[in-house]
Design an enzyme around this catalytic site. Structure first.
Site, short mmCIF file in Angstrom:
data_model
loop_
_atom_site.label_atom_id
_atom_site.label_comp_id
_atom_site.label_asym_id
_atom_site.label_seq_id
_atom_site.Cartn_x
_atom_site.Cartn_y
_atom_site.Cartn_z
N ASN A 1 0.81 -1.22 0.00
CA ASN A 1 0.00 0.00 0.00
C ASN A 1 0.85 1.27 0.00
O ASN A 1 0.59 2.21 -0.75
CB ASN A 1 -0.96 -0.01 1.19
CG ASN A 1 -1.95 -1.16 1.11
OD1 ASN A 1 -2.00 -1.85 0.08
ND2 ASN A 1 -2.71 -1.37 2.17
N THR B 1 -15.69 36.79 -33.24
CA THR B 1 -16.53 36.38 -32.11
C THR B 1 -17.71 35.69 -32.78
O THR B 1 -18.15 36.09 -33.87
CB THR B 1 -17.02 37.58 -31.26
OG1 THR B 1 -17.76 38.47 -32.12
CG2 THR B 1 -15.85 38.35 -30.65
N HIS B 2 -18.19 34.63 -32.15
CA HIS B 2 -19.25 33.80 -32.75
C HIS B 2 -18.84 33.27 -34.12
O HIS B 2 -19.71 33.00 -34.96
CB HIS B 2 -20.57 34.58 -32.87
CG HIS B 2 -20.89 35.39 -31.66
ND1 HIS B 2 -21.57 34.87 -30.57
CD2 HIS B 2 -20.60 36.67 -31.33
CE1 HIS B 2 -21.70 35.80 -29.64
NE2 HIS B 2 -21.10 36.90 -30.07
N SER C 1 -6.03 11.10 -48.79
CA SER C 1 -7.21 10.24 -48.85
C SER C 1 -6.91 9.07 -49.78
O SER C 1 -6.22 9.23 -50.79
CB SER C 1 -8.40 11.04 -49.37
OG SER C 1 -9.38 10.17 -49.89
N LYS D 1 -7.01 15.51 -51.67
CA LYS D 1 -7.13 15.77 -50.24
C LYS D 1 -5.79 15.88 -49.52
O LYS D 1 -4.87 15.12 -49.77
CB LYS D 1 -7.96 14.66 -49.56
CG LYS D 1 -9.41 14.66 -49.93
CD LYS D 1 -10.14 15.96 -49.58
CE LYS D 1 -10.43 16.06 -48.10
NZ LYS D 1 -11.43 15.08 -47.67
N ASN E 1 -5.32 16.25 -45.49
CA ASN E 1 -6.16 16.35 -44.29
C ASN E 1 -5.36 16.70 -43.03
O ASN E 1 -4.27 16.18 -42.83
CB ASN E 1 -6.90 15.03 -44.08
CG ASN E 1 -7.86 14.72 -45.21
OD1 ASN E 1 -8.43 15.63 -45.81
ND2 ASN E 1 -8.01 13.45 -45.52
N GLU F 1 -6.85 16.91 -35.74
CA GLU F 1 -8.09 16.23 -35.38
C GLU F 1 -7.86 15.17 -34.31
O GLU F 1 -8.67 14.99 -33.40
CB GLU F 1 -8.72 15.58 -36.62
CG GLU F 1 -9.27 16.61 -37.59
CD GLU F 1 -9.59 16.04 -38.96
OE1 GLU F 1 -10.22 16.74 -39.76
OE2 GLU F 1 -9.18 14.89 -39.25
N TYR G 1 -6.57 2.27 2.61
CA TYR G 1 -6.40 1.72 1.27
C TYR G 1 -7.56 0.78 0.89
O TYR G 1 -8.02 -0.02 1.69
CB TYR G 1 -5.09 0.93 1.16
CG TYR G 1 -4.92 0.31 -0.22
CD1 TYR G 1 -4.37 1.04 -1.26
CD2 TYR G 1 -5.38 -0.98 -0.48
CE1 TYR G 1 -4.26 0.50 -2.53
CE2 TYR G 1 -5.27 -1.53 -1.76
CZ TYR G 1 -4.72 -0.78 -2.77
OH TYR G 1 -4.62 -1.31 -4.03
N GLN H 1 -6.37 0.32 -7.47
CA GLN H 1 -5.61 -0.29 -8.56
C GLN H 1 -6.14 0.18 -9.92
O GLN H 1 -5.42 0.18 -10.91
CB GLN H 1 -5.72 -1.82 -8.45
CG GLN H 1 -4.96 -2.57 -9.51
CD GLN H 1 -4.77 -4.04 -9.12
OE1 GLN H 1 -4.17 -4.34 -8.11
NE2 GLN H 1 -5.32 -4.93 -9.90
N LYS I 1 -4.62 3.26 -12.44
CA LYS I 1 -3.44 3.30 -13.29
C LYS I 1 -3.73 3.40 -14.78
O LYS I 1 -3.09 4.20 -15.48
CB LYS I 1 -2.54 2.10 -13.00
CG LYS I 1 -1.67 2.40 -11.82
CD LYS I 1 -1.12 1.19 -11.17
CE LYS I 1 -1.17 1.32 -9.67
NZ LYS I 1 -2.51 1.39 -9.08
N1 ARG Z 1 -1.73 -3.30 -7.06
C1 ARG Z 1 -2.27 -2.51 -6.01
C2 ARG Z 1 -2.59 -1.09 -6.47
O1 ARG Z 1 -2.36 -0.81 -7.59
C3 ARG Z 1 -1.30 -2.42 -4.88
C4 ARG Z 1 -1.39 -3.62 -4.04
C5 ARG Z 1 -2.10 -3.43 -2.78
N2 ARG Z 1 -2.98 -4.53 -2.67
C6 ARG Z 1 -3.54 -4.92 -1.56
N3 ARG Z 1 -4.31 -5.95 -1.63
N4 ARG Z 1 -3.41 -4.30 -0.42
O2 ARG Z 1 -3.07 -0.27 -5.73
#
Ligand code: ARG
Length: 464
Positions: free
Chosen positions: A115, A160-161, A282, A288, A290, A295, A322, A327, A330
């Site tokens: 943690n 503007t607009h 294209s 074309k 582009n 975009e 925690y 998790q 990420k």
């Molecule tokens: N992989 C977990 C995370 O991304 C960290 C591990 C903590 N897991 C746990 N069971 N206390 O937050």
């Protein structure tokens, strides 16, 4: 501990192996392996500190250091045996360490938890990303300032607009973009300050019973201070939310720029030419060219906005401390960081390389009665109240629209039909260049002011 089963980590308490689906469901190594450098960096600092505090032997610490170095080399060479059954980057590396160095490897996790480990890893990773984002923003800002200087005297219609409003300097428009990026940069720098506190030592949630020295690990990992509360340190991801929030706003700015680039590159306006190397063709229409890069940047802003929403929602229901929900931070975080980096990279290269079709921008400014406000201001200087001047010029514009002529193309006699106070000197204010030059105050569009702002920006970019 068995090599390919996370249950090995907690086998003491459990009487059956993890369900195969659950193992796959909870695994994160396929994406959090991206944090391996930071994970190893944190482990090295932790091991050295444990040895210096007498919690593990110096010999164990040395073996751990060497083992971690070897693992880093293995990962970099693509030879590391990543195993989803070991759940995440932390347990993959720890299991491999023990496999390589034996007993000493099992002592690394003393006084620590995944943690505080993950909270540390993500902060270390994000700190680098923030520094890179600031670097890219500076590069893009520099390019915009160069472009602004090159096009300070270029007249284009200001809108503007999306209706022609008043003539502006193309350089002034570029400096408007620059100002957005200056604020974006400040947001990353500000978020970085709050992020730079070290969670290690918070352990699972309450701290540890070992006589650790958090100031040592803090200094080694380049954090400003250890976090002051273990419950908060292992659980909150507000620093990630702040980063993605700053990224979302930056992407909003890039998306607005993208929209303008698309409009300006269209033959409907023909204001700019984007370099061929940043455009695509294209498969069916040979004519074309582009503006796909613009975009795509506009499109990628949607991903970053989505990531911000995901992280806010991820956090809002979590009690201290925690929870495994974290998790899930990420993938949106990585995705937002990648989209931001690539978009900044693309624009920092492409935008300064555009060419302005100066005749087109000037002609467009001439088409839309862009100096109507200048005529009204002229009447005010002749003693007419602004509201009356507005009315008078409105009639002159209606006449011009019917005749198909701009104000500057009318004769003095024609203009005098609308007001007797109009004199021969009126034509000076009706030219596009005169209109620009007249707005000669801080923040105005006069080319002289654009040059002053360019100098100030260069000064800022040189001194930081
Ligand atoms: N992989 C977990 C995370 O991304 C960290 C591990 C903590 N897991 C746990 N069971 N206390 O937050």
């Amino acid at each position: 501990m068995s090599k390919s089963d996370a249950k090995g980590m907690w086998s003491g308490r459990f009487s059956e192996a993890t369900d195969a689906f659950v193992a796959a469901f909870s695994a994160s190594e396929h994406y959090d392996r991206r944090l391996y450098r930071e994970d190893i960096q944190g482990s090295r600092a932790h091991a050295r500190m444990l040895a210096d505090c007498g919690v593990i032997s110096q010999a164990d610490a040395t073996a751990i250091m060497e083992g971690l170095d070897a693992i880093a080399a293995e990962i970099e060479a693509g030879d590391f045996p990543w195993d989803p059954a070991l759940e995440d980057v932390h347990m993959n590396i720890e299991a491999r360490l023990t496999e390589r160095i034996g007993e000493a490897g099992k002592r690394l996790h003393t006084g620590r938890s995944r943690n505080d480990q993950i909270a540390t890893d993500v902060r270390l990773w994000l700190r680098t990303v923030m520094d890179e984002s600031i670097g890219l923003l500076l590069r893009f800002q520099t390019g915009l300032v160069d472009l602004a200087e090159r096009e300070a005297d270029t007249v284009m219609p200001g809108f503007t607009h999306l209706q022609v409003a008043q003539p502006v300097s193309f350089g002034h428009h570029m400096l408007a973009w620059y100002e957005m990026l200056v604020r974006d940069q400040a947001r990353f720098a500000d978020a970085r300050q709050r992020l730079n506190q070290m969670p290690l030592g918070s352990a699972a949630l309450a701290g540890t019973t070992f006589p650790i020295d958090r100031h040592q690990t803090c200094a080694e990992l380049g954090f400003d201070t250890p976090t002051r509360n273990s419950l908060d340190a292992v659980s909150d991801r507000d620093f990630a939310i702040e980063f993605v929030s700053a990224a979302a706003l930056t992407m909003t700015h890039l998306s607005r720029m993208a929209e303008e680039l698309v409009i300006w590159a269209s033959p409907l306006t023909g204001f700019i030419e984007l370099p061929d190397r940043f455009c695509t063709g294209s498969s069916i229409m040979p004519q074309k060219k582009n503006p796909d890069v613009a975009e795509l940047v506009r499109g990628k802003s949607a991903r970053v906005h989505g990531a911000l929403q995901a992280l806010l929602t991820l956090m809002k229901g979590q009690p201290l401390a925690y929870n495994r929900d974290n998790q899930e931070d990420k993938e949106p975080l990585f995705d937002a960081a990648d989209a931001l980096r690539d978009s900044l990279h693309a624009f920092a290269d492409m935008v300064p390389a555009l060419t302005v079709n100066r005749d087109r921008t000037r002609a467009a400014a001439r088409e839309g009665f862009a100096t109507a406000t200048d005529l009204a201001d002229y009447l005010v200087r002749q003693g007419v109240a602004f509201r009356d001047a507005h009315e008078i010029v409105g009639k002159a514009v209606a006449y011009g629209a019917a005749e198909g002529r701009d104000l500057a193309e009318m004769s003095l006699a024609e203009l005098q039909q609308f007001s007797k106070v109009i004199d021969g000197d009126v034509f000076e204010v009706l030219t596009l260049d005169g209109s620009l030059a007249a707005r000669d105050h801080v923040g105005g569009t006069a080319p002289a002011q654009v040059r002053i702002q360019v100098r100030a920006a260069r000064q800022r970019l040189a001194t930081g």
